[in-house]
Design a protein around this motif. Structure first.
Motif, PDB file in Angstrom:
ATOM      1  N   THR A  45      50.437  39.846  50.535  1.00  0.00           N
ATOM      2  CA  THR A  45      49.699  39.838  49.254  1.00  0.00           C
ATOM      3  C   THR A  45      50.184  39.368  47.674  1.00  0.00           C
ATOM      4  O   THR A  45      51.537  40.062  47.765  1.00  0.00           O
ATOM      5  CB  THR A  45      48.316  40.620  49.672  1.00  0.00           C
ATOM      6  OG1 THR A  45      49.103  42.189  49.477  1.00  0.00           O
ATOM      7  CG2 THR A  45      47.052  39.847  50.325  1.00  0.00           C
ATOM      8  N   LYS A  46      49.256  39.578  47.040  1.00  0.00           N
ATOM      9  CA  LYS A  46      49.807  39.963  45.688  1.00  0.00           C
ATOM     10  C   LYS A  46      49.443  41.185  45.136  1.00  0.00           C
ATOM     11  O   LYS A  46      48.335  41.473  45.167  1.00  0.00           O
ATOM     12  CB  LYS A  46      49.900  38.753  44.950  1.00  0.00           C
ATOM     13  CG  LYS A  46      50.405  38.055  45.372  1.00  0.00           C
ATOM     14  CD  LYS A  46      49.958  36.175  43.538  1.00  0.00           C
ATOM     15  CE  LYS A  46      50.859  35.170  44.087  1.00  0.00           C
ATOM     16  NZ  LYS A  46      50.385  34.396  43.604  1.00  0.00           N
ATOM     17  N   ALA A  47      49.886  41.598  44.053  1.00  0.00           N
ATOM     18  CA  ALA A  47      49.213  43.530  43.770  1.00  0.00           C
ATOM     19  C   ALA A  47      49.844  43.140  42.100  1.00  0.00           C
ATOM     20  O   ALA A  47      50.721  42.922  41.604  1.00  0.00           O
ATOM     21  CB  ALA A  47      49.129  44.332  44.274  1.00  0.00           C
ATOM     22  N   VAL A  48      48.619  43.636  41.415  1.00  0.00           N
ATOM     23  CA  VAL A  48      48.948  43.522  39.858  1.00  0.00           C
ATOM     24  C   VAL A  48      48.933  45.462  39.207  1.00  0.00           C
ATOM     25  O   VAL A  48      48.023  45.840  40.349  1.00  0.00           O
ATOM     26  CB  VAL A  48      48.375  43.308  39.659  1.00  0.00           C
ATOM     27  CG1 VAL A  48      47.744  44.006  37.646  1.00  0.00           C
ATOM     28  CG2 VAL A  48      48.032  42.020  39.237  1.00  0.00           C
ATOM     29  N   PHE A  85      40.176  44.689  32.775  1.00  0.00           N
ATOM     30  CA  PHE A  85      41.143  43.456  32.215  1.00  0.00           C
ATOM     31  C   PHE A  85      42.085  43.247  33.369  1.00  0.00           C
ATOM     32  O   PHE A  85      42.795  42.269  33.734  1.00  0.00           O
ATOM     33  CB  PHE A  85      41.575  43.899  30.995  1.00  0.00           C
ATOM     34  CG  PHE A  85      40.444  43.433  29.739  1.00  0.00           C
ATOM     35  CD1 PHE A  85      40.630  41.888  28.833  1.00  0.00           C
ATOM     36  CD2 PHE A  85      39.696  44.175  29.325  1.00  0.00           C
ATOM     37  CE1 PHE A  85      39.956  41.711  28.101  1.00  0.00           C
ATOM     38  CE2 PHE A  85      38.913  44.167  28.219  1.00  0.00           C
ATOM     39  CZ  PHE A  85      39.497  42.759  27.748  1.00  0.00           C
ATOM     40  N   ALA A  86      42.385  44.257  34.221  1.00  0.00           N
ATOM     41  CA  ALA A  86      43.675  44.365  35.267  1.00  0.00           C
ATOM     42  C   ALA A  86      42.923  42.384  36.015  1.00  0.00           C
ATOM     43  O   ALA A  86      43.639  42.199  36.569  1.00  0.00           O
ATOM     44  CB  ALA A  86      43.982  45.201  35.462  1.00  0.00           C
ATOM     45  N   LYS A 144      43.189  38.296  39.362  1.00  0.00           N
ATOM     46  CA  LYS A 144      42.306  36.907  40.048  1.00  0.00           C
ATOM     47  C   LYS A 144      43.423  35.385  39.400  1.00  0.00           C
ATOM     48  O   LYS A 144      43.054  35.242  40.300  1.00  0.00           O
ATOM     49  CB  LYS A 144      41.531  36.973  39.344  1.00  0.00           C
ATOM     50  CG  LYS A 144      40.072  36.042  40.052  1.00  0.00           C
ATOM     51  CD  LYS A 144      38.537  35.928  39.549  1.00  0.00           C
ATOM     52  CE  LYS A 144      37.953  34.835  40.501  1.00  0.00           C
ATOM     53  NZ  LYS A 144      36.065  34.520  40.179  1.00  0.00           N
ATOM     54  N   GLN A 145      43.840  35.603  38.416  1.00  0.00           N
ATOM     55  CA  GLN A 145      44.278  33.785  37.624  1.00  0.00           C
ATOM     56  C   GLN A 145      45.641  33.807  38.183  1.00  0.00           C
ATOM     57  O   GLN A 145      45.928  32.912  38.601  1.00  0.00           O
ATOM     58  CB  GLN A 145      44.720  34.361  36.439  1.00  0.00           C
ATOM     59  CG  GLN A 145      43.436  34.759  35.041  1.00  0.00           C
ATOM     60  CD  GLN A 145      42.543  34.399  35.797  1.00  0.00           C
ATOM     61  OE1 GLN A 145      42.459  32.920  35.068  1.00  0.00           O
ATOM     62  NE2 GLN A 145      41.087  34.912  35.311  1.00  0.00           N
ATOM     63  N   MET A 175      32.852  38.752  39.870  1.00  0.00           N
ATOM     64  CA  MET A 175      33.730  38.301  39.306  1.00  0.00           C
ATOM     65  C   MET A 175      33.992  36.927  40.988  1.00  0.00           C
ATOM     66  O   MET A 175      34.335  36.340  41.291  1.00  0.00           O
ATOM     67  CB  MET A 175      35.161  38.127  39.401  1.00  0.00           C
ATOM     68  CG  MET A 175      35.545  38.319  37.641  1.00  0.00           C
ATOM     69  SD  MET A 175      37.175  39.046  37.404  1.00  0.00           S
ATOM     70  CE  MET A 175      37.451  40.685  37.278  1.00  0.00           C
ATOM     71  N   ASP A 176      33.094  37.860  41.859  1.00  0.00           N
ATOM     72  CA  ASP A 176      33.374  37.270  43.535  1.00  0.00           C
ATOM     73  C   ASP A 176      34.096  36.924  43.921  1.00  0.00           C
ATOM     74  O   ASP A 176      34.387  36.038  44.676  1.00  0.00           O
ATOM     75  CB  ASP A 176      31.944  36.035  43.422  1.00  0.00           C
ATOM     76  CG  ASP A 176      31.236  35.540  45.065  1.00  0.00           C
ATOM     77  OD1 ASP A 176      31.505  36.469  45.879  1.00  0.00           O
ATOM     78  OD2 ASP A 176      31.312  33.882  44.849  1.00  0.00           O
ATOM     79  N   TYR A 177      35.223  38.152  43.776  1.00  0.00           N
ATOM     80  CA  TYR A 177      36.385  38.103  44.599  1.00  0.00           C
ATOM     81  C   TYR A 177      36.451  39.366  44.981  1.00  0.00           C
ATOM     82  O   TYR A 177      36.065  40.360  44.443  1.00  0.00           O
ATOM     83  CB  TYR A 177      37.284  37.877  42.897  1.00  0.00           C
ATOM     84  CG  TYR A 177      38.692  37.722  43.330  1.00  0.00           C
ATOM     85  CD1 TYR A 177      38.973  36.448  43.810  1.00  0.00           C
ATOM     86  CD2 TYR A 177      39.964  38.351  43.316  1.00  0.00           C
ATOM     87  CE1 TYR A 177      40.644  35.962  43.962  1.00  0.00           C
ATOM     88  CE2 TYR A 177      41.278  38.517  43.899  1.00  0.00           C
ATOM     89  CZ  TYR A 177      41.017  37.071  43.726  1.00  0.00           C
ATOM     90  OH  TYR A 177      42.476  36.525  43.731  1.00  0.00           O
TER      91      TYR A 177
END
Length: 222
Positions: free
Chosen positions: A4-7, A104-105, A110-111, A148-150
């Motif tokens: 997975t990805k993480a910020v 904002f993160a 999500k992008q 954001m339904d995410y």
């Protein structure tokens, strides 16, 4: 390691840098986001960018200067002293900072298809900031998912650690010396061990001394 990805919400300080190493160990892809909110020490943004570059992590800087204009505080104004009076929040508290930073993160995450947001907030050794509490993070996590339904997950690896345990975690991650020498925690803008006098430096130093007493790690300046 999760596929997975993480910020990582990243200031270049001790806590967020420890969280960055923690995330790099767990996720296939990690990116960092730093917020320019008018903090009086622009070095914070520069240190964050330098650390991300050294660790080969993609780094984003978002303009949040309006926050500093709306919520005057000791971190954005030279004419406000760094202090905490009994019965009130520290003057270093920035109204809405973590609410906005994490929101904002999440938008940025999500992008790029990242579901994990990593932040170094901590309820054990915090300075009385309400937006560092576990209940706030859990509440915002639900709100972001609904907004954001995410399926976001806000990870808080330091939430229940004191500063000595945060140093221990950095050590286990093989990042003790890196965190000690590269990060900027000091409210007066001095890298590494800092000024030694501000609340952030005193908390960092006490944790280092406590961990050194237990582990035998060298606590005096290199």
């Amino acid at each position: 390691m999760n596929n997975t990805k993480a910020v990582v919400v990243f200031s270049g300080g001790q806590d967020s840098t420890t969280c960055l190493f923690w995330a790099m160990e767990r996720f296939d892809e990690v990116e960092t986001v730093t917020f320019d909110y008018g903090q009086r020490h622009k070095l914070e943004v520069e240190v964050a960018a330098a650390i991300a570059g050294e660790l080969n992590v993609k780094h984003h800087v978002l303009d949040m200067s309006l926050l500093g204009q709306l919520a005057p505080n000791a971190l954005t104004r030279n004419d406000i002293a760094i202090e905490q009076r009994e019965g009130s929040l520290p003057t270093t508290f920035v109204d809405g900072r973590n609410l906005l930073f994490l929101s904002f993160a999440a938008i940025a995450a999500k992008q790029i298809g990242a579901k994990h947001i990593v932040t170094g907030v901590c309820e054990t050794d915090f300075s009385g900031y309400p937006d560092c509490r576990d209940v706030f993070v859990k509440s915002l996590n639900v709100t972001l998912n609904l907004a954001m339904d995410y399926p976001f997950v806000i990870d808080t690896p330091l939430m229940w650690l004191n500063k000595a345990e945060t140093w221990e975690l950095a050590d286990r991650l093989g990042a003790f010396d890196f965190v000690r020498n590269r990060t900027l925690t000091c409210y007066n803008g001095i890298v590494a061990d800092g000024c030694g006098e501000c609340p952030a430096c005193r908390l960092r130093r006490k944790g280092l001394d406590d961990y050194s007493a237990l582990s035998g790690r060298e606590a005096c300046s290199p």
